[in-house]
Write a protein that holds these residues in place. Structure first.
Motif: not given
Length: 178
Positions: A106-124
């Motif tokens: 999902d490129l989303d994790s409850s273990k990461l912050t909303q901010k971190e999830n957004a950056l993860l999605k951006f990178v991928i």
């Protein structure tokens, strides 16, 4: 078995032996990820500098960086890197295997912050299609208080992981064993 010459610790001499000794002081052993670069000590030094830079990054957390590496490596089917970084999240960040699998899907994790999830999605997403990235994408990250330095550092991390995956897969570096 690698199809490129790699050097075991007992075969290393000169500059390579010095680098291996540094690695052993920090990690206890020299892993296959370091041995990959053993034919070119200068590249190994560059790789270690890269790792040092990100290991002390002031804003990009270890779980975020490991998540970036796992998502990139999953696309490239680099089992060594997937397994190594999964072990980091499980053993050091206390994620479960199910949480890692879910994040990969999902490129989303409850273990990461909303901010971190957004950056993860951006990178991928940037790595999938860099031509689709626009000012709105950048502004969305800036609204979450990511600085441009963080954004380029995160994307560089992902792009460098892609290069490493290509090297590992090309030269048949053995899978990571936990």
């Amino acid at each position: 078995m690698p199809i490129i010459k790699t050097y075991e610790t007992d075969e290393a001499t000169g500059e390579l032996l010095e680098i291996y000794n540094e690695i052993v002081k920090v990690r206890g052993s020299v892993g296959n990820n370091a041995k990959l670069f053993s034919s070119s000590p200068e590249l190994l030094k560059q790789q270690l500098d890269f790792i040092k830079y990100y290991s002390t990054h002031p804003t990009l957390s270890m779980p975020l960086l490991a998540s970036i590496r796992i998502c990139v490596s999953s696309k490239e089917e680099c089992n060594f890197c997937i397994d190594f970084n999964t072990a980091m999240l499980v053993n050091y960040a206390k994620w479960t295997l199910e949480e890692v699998q879910s994040m990969k899907k999902d490129l989303d994790s409850s273990k990461l912050t909303q901010k971190e999830n957004a950056l993860l999605k951006f990178v991928i997403n940037s790595m999938k299609n860099p031509h689709k990235v626009n000012e709105n994408d950048m502004n969305d990250l800036r609204k979450l208080d990511w600085q441009d330095k963080d954004i380029i550092d995160a994307l560089n991390h992902g792009a460098r992981m892609l290069a490493t995956d290509i090297l590992f897969n090309t030269f048949k570096i053995d899978d990571y064993k936990a």
